[in-house]
Design a protein around this motif. Structure first.
Motif, PDB file in Angstrom:
ATOM      1  N   ILE A   1       0.878  -1.247  -0.298  1.00 45.68           N
ATOM      2  CA  ILE A   1      -0.038   0.080  -0.039  1.00 45.68           C
ATOM      3  C   ILE A   1       0.883   1.233   0.102  1.00 45.68           C
ATOM      4  O   ILE A   1       1.256   1.679   0.951  1.00 45.68           O
ATOM      5  CB  ILE A   1      -0.950  -0.113   1.223  1.00 45.68           C
ATOM      6  N   CYS A   2       1.150   1.707  -1.263  1.00 43.42           N
ATOM      7  CA  CYS A   2       2.278   2.832  -1.382  1.00 43.42           C
ATOM      8  C   CYS A   2       2.211   3.144  -2.782  1.00 43.42           C
ATOM      9  O   CYS A   2       1.577   2.632  -3.458  1.00 43.42           O
ATOM     10  CB  CYS A   2       3.620   2.357  -1.028  1.00 43.42           C
ATOM     11  N   ALA A   3       3.386   4.036  -3.122  1.00 45.57           N
ATOM     12  CA  ALA A   3       3.559   4.190  -4.672  1.00 45.57           C
ATOM     13  C   ALA A   3       4.295   2.999  -5.213  1.00 45.57           C
ATOM     14  O   ALA A   3       4.801   2.343  -4.780  1.00 45.57           O
ATOM     15  CB  ALA A   3       4.483   5.424  -4.723  1.00 45.57           C
ATOM     16  N   CYS A   4       3.915   2.989  -6.678  1.00 49.77           N
ATOM     17  CA  CYS A   4       4.387   1.862  -7.279  1.00 49.77           C
ATOM     18  C   CYS A   4       5.944   1.727  -7.210  1.00 49.77           C
ATOM     19  O   CYS A   4       6.500   0.579  -7.007  1.00 49.77           O
ATOM     20  CB  CYS A   4       3.990   1.758  -8.738  1.00 49.77           C
TER      21      CYS A   4
ATOM     22  N   VAL B   1       2.911  -9.824  -6.817  1.00 47.87           N
ATOM     23  CA  VAL B   1       3.171  -8.367  -6.182  1.00 47.87           C
ATOM     24  C   VAL B   1       2.208  -7.608  -6.803  1.00 47.87           C
ATOM     25  O   VAL B   1       2.212  -7.358  -8.007  1.00 47.87           O
ATOM     26  CB  VAL B   1       4.460  -7.941  -6.499  1.00 47.87           C
ATOM     27  N   LEU B   2       1.491  -6.870  -5.841  1.00 45.89           N
ATOM     28  CA  LEU B   2       0.458  -5.858  -6.182  1.00 45.89           C
ATOM     29  C   LEU B   2       0.574  -4.768  -5.205  1.00 45.89           C
ATOM     30  O   LEU B   2       1.002  -4.722  -4.241  1.00 45.89           O
ATOM     31  CB  LEU B   2      -1.030  -6.390  -5.887  1.00 45.89           C
ATOM     32  N   VAL B   3      -0.176  -3.711  -5.878  1.00 39.79           N
ATOM     33  CA  VAL B   3       0.059  -2.477  -5.343  1.00 39.79           C
ATOM     34  C   VAL B   3      -1.357  -1.540  -5.152  1.00 39.79           C
ATOM     35  O   VAL B   3      -2.187  -1.764  -6.250  1.00 39.79           O
ATOM     36  CB  VAL B   3       1.023  -1.258  -6.009  1.00 39.79           C
ATOM     37  N   LEU B   4      -1.561  -1.210  -3.921  1.00 40.30           N
ATOM     38  CA  LEU B   4      -2.855  -0.561  -3.922  1.00 40.30           C
ATOM     39  C   LEU B   4      -2.487   0.995  -3.305  1.00 40.30           C
ATOM     40  O   LEU B   4      -1.598   1.156  -2.615  1.00 40.30           O
ATOM     41  CB  LEU B   4      -3.723  -0.975  -2.729  1.00 40.30           C
ATOM     42  N   ASP B   5      -3.090   1.978  -4.155  1.00 37.88           N
ATOM     43  CA  ASP B   5      -2.791   3.282  -3.599  1.00 37.88           C
ATOM     44  C   ASP B   5      -3.632   3.451  -2.156  1.00 37.88           C
ATOM     45  O   ASP B   5      -4.665   2.613  -1.789  1.00 37.88           O
ATOM     46  CB  ASP B   5      -3.362   4.332  -4.361  1.00 37.88           C
ATOM     47  N   ASP B   6      -3.103   4.514  -1.471  1.00 37.04           N
ATOM     48  CA  ASP B   6      -3.387   4.620   0.087  1.00 37.04           C
ATOM     49  C   ASP B   6      -5.027   5.010   0.252  1.00 37.04           C
ATOM     50  O   ASP B   6      -5.340   4.832   1.367  1.00 37.04           O
ATOM     51  CB  ASP B   6      -2.558   5.503   0.719  1.00 37.04           C
ATOM     52  N   THR B   7      -5.550   5.274  -0.860  1.00 37.18           N
ATOM     53  CA  THR B   7      -7.116   5.666  -0.694  1.00 37.18           C
ATOM     54  C   THR B   7      -7.894   4.256  -1.274  1.00 37.18           C
ATOM     55  O   THR B   7      -9.196   4.436  -1.158  1.00 37.18           O
ATOM     56  CB  THR B   7      -7.478   6.582  -1.733  1.00 37.18           C
ATOM     57  N   GLY B   8      -7.379   3.310  -1.538  1.00 37.95           N
ATOM     58  CA  GLY B   8      -8.166   2.098  -2.069  1.00 37.95           C
ATOM     59  C   GLY B   8      -8.767   2.146  -3.138  1.00 37.95           C
ATOM     60  O   GLY B   8      -9.770   1.664  -3.372  1.00 37.95           O
ATOM     61  N   ARG B   9      -8.170   3.016  -3.997  1.00 38.59           N
ATOM     62  CA  ARG B   9      -8.763   3.221  -5.425  1.00 38.59           C
ATOM     63  C   ARG B   9      -8.445   2.226  -6.278  1.00 38.59           C
ATOM     64  O   ARG B   9      -9.382   2.022  -7.511  1.00 38.59           O
ATOM     65  CB  ARG B   9      -8.680   4.814  -5.728  1.00 38.59           C
TER      66      ARG B   9
END
Length: 300
Positions: free
Chosen positions: A14-17, A37-45
């Motif tokens: 949960i951070c920047a790519c 490996v996955l990335v989520l932005d901190d707003t969950g969008r």
């Protein structure tokens, strides 16, 4: 990250790519072993798979997470964006080995632009996924446990659905067992990557050579009592000497079928239950070599 990377199936940042890329970069090996490996932005969008989208299942996990979070999955792999069949993603989802990653890459490139051939040892659905057809061509996919190459360029997807049944004399070495198994598989033209487990009688549960063979082959091994093996009904090659020694006339064939039955949710509680017809079938009947007997059964 070094401790986490190859000990987990998936890592979710949960951070920047950019942070995720820099963290995992030193530990990358190849697409067959790297975790999702996955990335989520901190707003969950947004949910963004950045590594092992197909074999590692990152794309599938991204879609699942997005549905749960009410987010948008950001899928960038070409076949997914074009809604074309992905051979490596399908193989991972259905527990199939891939015969060649190089050929898989060639297949993926071809299927992006045209439909390619598909054939199988198993019944295929009437409607095939986008990108596949039943026509003869120079390039195609074959699904099966046997070493068959129907096309000039053939990608084989090999289901891990074969159980080895093994009987052996005392103190036989793992090399001898390995040679016997290799010979039996070659004679039956079965790819060893189709193996999923080993089975034998419980009297062999302390047999060092057998345990070492299973461990070195990366296969789980399971043991069954003579009473359990006797409840499996089929046409087996019986030996009176073996019966007098271990209480059942055939170890390898019975244990292979018995193991498949136990993993298919069948019980062996009744004295007259034909489990083989409903759970699997022998693809290698008892073969003997240097004090080792080998059989193999395939589940549905």
């Amino acid at each position: 990250m070094g401790e986490l990377f190859h000990s987990h199936d998936a890592l979710i940042f949960i951070c920047a790519c950019g942070i995720a890329v820099r963290d995992v970069a030193p530990y990358l090996k190849n697409k067959t072993v790297d975790p999702a490996v996955l990335v989520l932005d901190d707003t969950g969008r947004f949910v963004i798979p950045i590594l092992s989208g197909h074999i590692g299942g990152a794309n599938r996990l991204a879609v699942d997470l997005a549905e749960r979070l009410g987010a948008t999955p950001v899928i960038t792999t070409a076949t997914d964006r074009a809604s074309r069949f992905s051979c490596d993603a399908w193989a991972a989802e259905h527990n199939c080995a891939i015969s060649s990653m190089k050929v898989a890459k060639d297949i993926s490139a071809a299927i992006f632009n045209k439909d390619i051939s598909l054939s199988s040892e198993f019944e295929l659905p009437e409607i095939l996924p986008c990108g596949l057809n039943r026509n003869d061509s120079d390039i195609g996919i074959y699904i099966g446990i046997h070493n068959i190459t129907p096309y000039k360029t053939t990608l084989r997807l090999i289901p891990r659905i074969v159980t080895l049944g093994i009987g052996c004399r005392r103190e036989v070495s793992h090399e001898t067992i390995s040679d016997a198994v290799k010979s039996a598989l070659e004679d039956a033209n079965i790819d060893p990557r189709a193996l999923e487990r080993v089975a034998s009688i419980d009297m062999k549960s302390d047999e060092v050579g057998l345990l070492e063979f299973a461990d070195m082959s990366g296969l789980p091994i399971e043991f069954y009592s003579a009473d359990e093996l006797l409840k499996v009904e089929d046409e087996f090659s019986e030996s009176e000497f073996v019966r007098s020694t271990v209480g059942v006339g055939n170890v390898c064939e019975r244990s292979a079928i018995c193991c498949i039955a136990s993993h298919c949710g069948k019980t062996l509680e009744t004295e007259s239950q034909d489990v083989s017809m409903n759970t699997g079938r022998l693809v290698i009947h008892k073969t003997a070599r240097d004090g080792v007997t080998v059989a193999a059964a395939v589940r549905d």
